[in-house]
Design an enzyme around this catalytic site. Sequence first.
Site, PDB file in Angstrom:
ATOM      1  N   ASP A   1     -52.936  24.491 -61.494  1.00 38.95           N
ATOM      2  CA  ASP A   1     -52.364  23.804 -62.373  1.00 38.95           C
ATOM      3  C   ASP A   1     -53.164  24.064 -63.971  1.00 38.95           C
ATOM      4  OD1 ASP A   1     -51.518  21.104 -62.502  1.00 38.95           O
ATOM      5  OD2 ASP A   1     -53.243  19.759 -62.306  1.00 38.95           O
TER       6      ASP A   1
ATOM      7  N   PHE B   1     -32.589  24.333 -78.401  1.00 36.88           N
ATOM      8  CA  PHE B   1     -32.065  23.143 -77.461  1.00 36.88           C
ATOM      9  C   PHE B   1     -31.206  21.759 -77.414  1.00 36.88           C
ATOM     10  CE2 PHE B   1     -33.615  20.277 -73.305  1.00 36.88           C
ATOM     11  CZ  PHE B   1     -32.352  20.463 -73.235  1.00 36.88           C
TER      12      PHE B   1
ATOM     13  N   TYR C   1     -47.088  24.062 -60.984  1.00 34.54           N
ATOM     14  CA  TYR C   1     -48.646  23.971 -61.265  1.00 34.54           C
ATOM     15  C   TYR C   1     -48.793  22.960 -59.883  1.00 34.54           C
ATOM     16  CZ  TYR C   1     -48.525  25.536 -65.583  1.00 34.54           C
ATOM     17  OH  TYR C   1     -48.202  26.396 -66.697  1.00 34.54           O
TER      18      TYR C   1
ATOM     19  N   GLY D   1     -55.534  20.146 -68.639  1.00 32.44           N
ATOM     20  CA  GLY D   1     -55.061  18.626 -69.127  1.00 32.44           C
ATOM     21  C   GLY D   1     -53.600  18.516 -68.111  1.00 32.44           C
TER      22      GLY D   1
ATOM     23  N   LYS E   1     -47.525  15.734 -81.824  1.00 32.77           N
ATOM     24  CA  LYS E   1     -46.305  15.157 -82.229  1.00 32.77           C
ATOM     25  C   LYS E   1     -47.475  13.764 -82.193  1.00 32.77           C
ATOM     26  CE  LYS E   1     -42.552  16.244 -81.169  1.00 32.77           C
ATOM     27  NZ  LYS E   1     -41.018  16.980 -82.568  1.00 32.77           N
TER      28      LYS E   1
ATOM     29  N   ILE F   1     -39.083  24.442 -92.161  1.00 35.13           N
ATOM     30  CA  ILE F   1     -39.719  23.111 -92.825  1.00 35.13           C
ATOM     31  C   ILE F   1     -40.457  22.831 -93.748  1.00 35.13           C
ATOM     32  CG2 ILE F   1     -38.231  21.210 -90.993  1.00 35.13           C
ATOM     33  CD1 ILE F   1     -40.562  20.923 -89.835  1.00 35.13           C
TER      34      ILE F   1
ATOM     35  N   TYR G   1     -50.446  19.975 -77.899  1.00 39.14           N
ATOM     36  CA  TYR G   1     -48.875  19.499 -78.004  1.00 39.14           C
ATOM     37  C   TYR G   1     -48.776  18.303 -78.187  1.00 39.14           C
ATOM     38  CZ  TYR G   1     -43.831  18.416 -77.928  1.00 39.14           C
ATOM     39  OH  TYR G   1     -42.532  17.908 -77.708  1.00 39.14           O
TER      40      TYR G   1
ATOM     41  N   THR H   1     -41.835  11.808 -78.713  1.00 36.36           N
ATOM     42  CA  THR H   1     -41.961  12.451 -77.169  1.00 36.36           C
ATOM     43  C   THR H   1     -42.443  11.004 -76.615  1.00 36.36           C
ATOM     44  OG1 THR H   1     -42.927  13.971 -75.907  1.00 36.36           O
ATOM     45  CG2 THR H   1     -43.883  14.337 -78.072  1.00 36.36           C
ATOM     46  N   ASP H   2     -42.884  11.197 -75.137  1.00 32.93           N
ATOM     47  CA  ASP H   2     -43.340  10.254 -74.599  1.00 32.93           C
ATOM     48  C   ASP H   2     -43.932  10.585 -73.992  1.00 32.93           C
ATOM     49  OD1 ASP H   2     -42.576  12.475 -72.394  1.00 32.93           O
ATOM     50  OD2 ASP H   2     -41.547  10.983 -71.283  1.00 32.93           O
ATOM     51  N   GLU H   3     -44.756  12.172 -74.207  1.00 31.74           N
ATOM     52  CA  GLU H   3     -45.894  12.590 -73.791  1.00 31.74           C
ATOM     53  C   GLU H   3     -47.211  12.444 -75.080  1.00 31.74           C
ATOM     54  OE1 GLU H   3     -45.944  17.543 -73.279  1.00 31.74           O
ATOM     55  OE2 GLU H   3     -44.164  16.893 -72.314  1.00 31.74           O
TER      56      GLU H   3
HETATM   57  N1  LIG Z   1     -37.699  19.386 -74.802  1.00 27.72           N
HETATM   58  C1  LIG Z   1     -37.368  18.124 -74.739  1.00 27.72           C
HETATM   59  O1  LIG Z   1     -37.810  17.780 -73.236  1.00 27.72           O
HETATM   60  C2  LIG Z   1     -38.254  17.284 -75.478  1.00 27.72           C
HETATM   61  C3  LIG Z   1     -37.510  15.730 -74.852  1.00 27.72           C
HETATM   62  C4  LIG Z   1     -38.580  14.428 -76.315  1.00 27.72           C
HETATM   63  C5  LIG Z   1     -38.832  15.255 -77.138  1.00 27.72           C
HETATM   64  N2  LIG Z   1     -38.114  16.790 -77.526  1.00 27.72           N
HETATM   65  C6  LIG Z   1     -38.462  16.818 -79.484  1.00 27.72           C
HETATM   66  O2  LIG Z   1     -37.573  17.199 -79.788  1.00 27.72           O
HETATM   67  C7  LIG Z   1     -37.518  18.300 -80.257  1.00 27.72           C
HETATM   68  C8  LIG Z   1     -36.566  19.301 -79.686  1.00 27.72           C
HETATM   69  O3  LIG Z   1     -37.287  19.610 -78.967  1.00 27.72           O
HETATM   70  P1  LIG Z   1     -36.192  21.478 -78.168  1.00 27.72           P
HETATM   71  O4  LIG Z   1     -36.482  21.229 -77.045  1.00 27.72           O
HETATM   72  O5  LIG Z   1     -34.748  21.041 -78.183  1.00 27.72           O
HETATM   73  O6  LIG Z   1     -37.663  22.183 -78.220  1.00 27.72           O
HETATM   74  P2  LIG Z   1     -37.216  24.124 -78.929  1.00 27.72           P
HETATM   75  O7  LIG Z   1     -38.258  24.604 -78.726  1.00 27.72           O
HETATM   76  O8  LIG Z   1     -35.879  24.715 -77.799  1.00 27.72           O
HETATM   77  O9  LIG Z   1     -36.071  23.974 -80.718  1.00 27.72           O
HETATM   78  C9  LIG Z   1     -38.226  24.199 -81.664  1.00 27.72           C
HETATM   79  C10 LIG Z   1     -36.807  25.009 -82.609  1.00 27.72           C
HETATM   80  O10 LIG Z   1     -37.291  24.327 -84.587  1.00 27.72           O
HETATM   81  C11 LIG Z   1     -37.339  25.629 -84.505  1.00 27.72           C
HETATM   82  N3  LIG Z   1     -38.344  25.743 -85.503  1.00 27.72           N
HETATM   83  C12 LIG Z   1     -39.577  25.658 -85.216  1.00 27.72           C
HETATM   84  N4  LIG Z   1     -40.287  25.996 -86.369  1.00 27.72           N
HETATM   85  C13 LIG Z   1     -39.779  25.228 -86.861  1.00 27.72           C
HETATM   86  C14 LIG Z   1     -39.532  25.458 -88.561  1.00 27.72           C
HETATM   87  N5  LIG Z   1     -41.095  25.511 -89.192  1.00 27.72           N
HETATM   88  N6  LIG Z   1     -38.876  25.570 -89.115  1.00 27.72           N
HETATM   89  C15 LIG Z   1     -37.718  25.275 -89.121  1.00 27.72           C
HETATM   90  N7  LIG Z   1     -37.366  24.609 -87.418  1.00 27.72           N
HETATM   91  C16 LIG Z   1     -38.557  25.579 -87.026  1.00 27.72           C
HETATM   92  C17 LIG Z   1     -36.678  26.921 -84.381  1.00 27.72           C
HETATM   93  O11 LIG Z   1     -36.698  27.780 -84.411  1.00 27.72           O
HETATM   94  C18 LIG Z   1     -35.919  25.584 -83.051  1.00 27.72           C
HETATM   95  O12 LIG Z   1     -34.626  26.263 -83.011  1.00 27.72           O
HETATM   96  C19 LIG Z   1     -38.821  18.494 -80.803  1.00 27.72           C
HETATM   97  O13 LIG Z   1     -39.693  17.797 -81.743  1.00 27.72           O
HETATM   98  C20 LIG Z   1     -39.354  17.787 -79.222  1.00 27.72           C
HETATM   99  O14 LIG Z   1     -40.873  17.607 -79.491  1.00 27.72           O
HETATM  100  C21 LIG Z   1     -38.288  17.256 -76.731  1.00 27.72           C
END
Ligand SMILES: NC(=O)c1ccc[n+]([C@@H]2O[C@H](COP(=O)([O-])OP(=O)(O)OC[C@H]3O[C@@H](n4cnc5c(N)ncnc54)[C@H](O)[C@@H]3O)[C@@H](O)[C@H]2O)c1
Length: 337
Positions: free
Chosen positions: A275, A13, A210, A278, A157, A62, A153, A125-127
Site C-alpha cells: 500500500d 491535464f 495498492y 499514509g 495544497k 509561477i 501533497y 483538492t478534496d485531499e
Molecule cells: N488531477 C486531479 O484529479 C485533481 C483533483 C483536484 C484538484 N486538482 C488540482 O488541479 C490542479 C491541476 O492538476 P492536474 O491534474 O492538471 O496536474 P498536472 O500535473 O497534470 O499539471 C500541472 C501543470 O502545472 C505546471 N507547473 C508545475 N509547476 C509549475 C510552476 N512552478 N510554474 C508554472 N507551471 C507549473 C506543469 O508543467 C503542468 O503543466 C492542481 O492544482 C491540482 O492540485 C487535481
Amino acid sequence: MSKKLLVTGGAGFIGSNFIHHVLEQRPEDSIVNLDLLTYSGNLDNLSDVESDPRYRFVHGSICDRGLVTELVSSTDCVVHFAAESHVDRSIDDASAFIQTNVLGTQVLLDAVKACGGRRMLHVSTDEVYGSLPLDQPEVKFSEHFSLSPNSPYAASKASSDLLVRAFRQTFGLDVVTTRCSNNFGPYQFPEKVIPCFVTRLAQGMNVPLYGDGKNVRDWIHVIDHCEAILLVLEQGRAGEVYNVGGDNERSNLELTHAILDLMDLPKQRIELVADRLGHDRRYAISGTKMKEEFGWEPRRSAWPEALRQTVDWYLNNQSWWQRILARANADRQDARG
Ligand SMILES: NC(=O)c1ccc[n+]([C@@H]2O[C@H](COP(=O)([O-])OP(=O)(O)OC[C@H]3O[C@@H](n4cnc5c(N)ncnc54)[C@H](O)[C@@H]3O)[C@@H](O)[C@H]2O)c1
C-alpha cells in the site's frame, strides 16, 4: 463582456481541458497560459489551439515574481492550476511541492494584491480534508470540514488554501477556491491511475493495485470540473470555498475491474502491491453548496459510459502517450548519466 484570463499550469491535464472548454464556451474571452512545462506539462495537449489568436503560451514559473506580476497586470482574472500534483512523488520528496504549491501560490497572491481589482480562482483538492471512514457512507466532505491533510501533497495544497484565505481576510482580495475530487478524462499524465492502467494494459503489462484495493475515490469527469470552475469564476462569492464532486464513489478495485471489463481483459492482470504510505481510505464530496447556489451538478461523470469514453480516448491516442513515455525514458537515462 470579454475577459482576459491568466491560466497557470494550463499545459497540464485539467488546465489544458479548461483552456479548451473556455475557448469553446466563451468565444469573446482570451487566455494567457503560464506554464513551466515540468514533466507533467505537455504542449501537445494544446496543439489544436496554438494558432488561435485568443490563446498565448508563456513558458515560465509561477515562482518568477517579475514575470507573474507583469502577466497579472495585463489580465482581468487568474485561474490557478499550476502545481506539483502527484501524491507518490510528494512521498519521495516534498521539496518541489512546497516550492510550487505553497511559495508559487504566495507569489501569485502578491501579484494579484499588487495589481488590484482582479479575481483569482484557486484550484484545490478534496485531499486537504484528509480521509473518511469506509463504514459511514453517509458522511461526505462539506466546505466546513476541518483541513486534515495526510500526504505532503495534500499538506502543500492545504497550505496554499490557507494562504488564499488569509489574503482575503487581511487584504480583501477577490479570491475563490474550488476543492475537487479525482478527475478523469483526456490528456491526463500516464502516472495517474486511469491512464496508467489503460496504457500498461495496452502494452501487455499487468496493473499494480495498492493494498487491498478498497480505497474509495469520488470520480468526476474533467469537463464537469472545468464547467464548475468557470461557473465559480464568474459567479462565486468572494472568499468562498466550493466543493466539486462527481457523485461517483468507486473503490480502486471496482475501478480496475471496470477498466479490465471495458478492455475485455481478465482479472488476472491485477497485481496487488504494498500500500501507499499514509493512503487515505475514502474521499467523498458533498455537492450541496454547488447545487444550492448555482443549480450545478455533474452531467458527464456517470459510469460506465464516461469511463468507456476515457478508456477509448487513451486507446485511440496512443501516439500522445507513447511520446510521453519515450520522453520519461530518455529523462531516466539522462539522470543515470
Ligand atoms: N488531477 C486531479 O484529479 C485533481 C483533483 C483536484 C484538484 N486538482 C488540482 O488541479 C490542479 C491541476 O492538476 P492536474 O491534474 O492538471 O496536474 P498536472 O500535473 O497534470 O499539471 C500541472 C501543470 O502545472 C505546471 N507547473 C508545475 N509547476 C509549475 C510552476 N512552478 N510554474 C508554472 N507551471 C507549473 C506543469 O508543467 C503542468 O503543466 C492542481 O492544482 C491540482 O492540485 C487535481
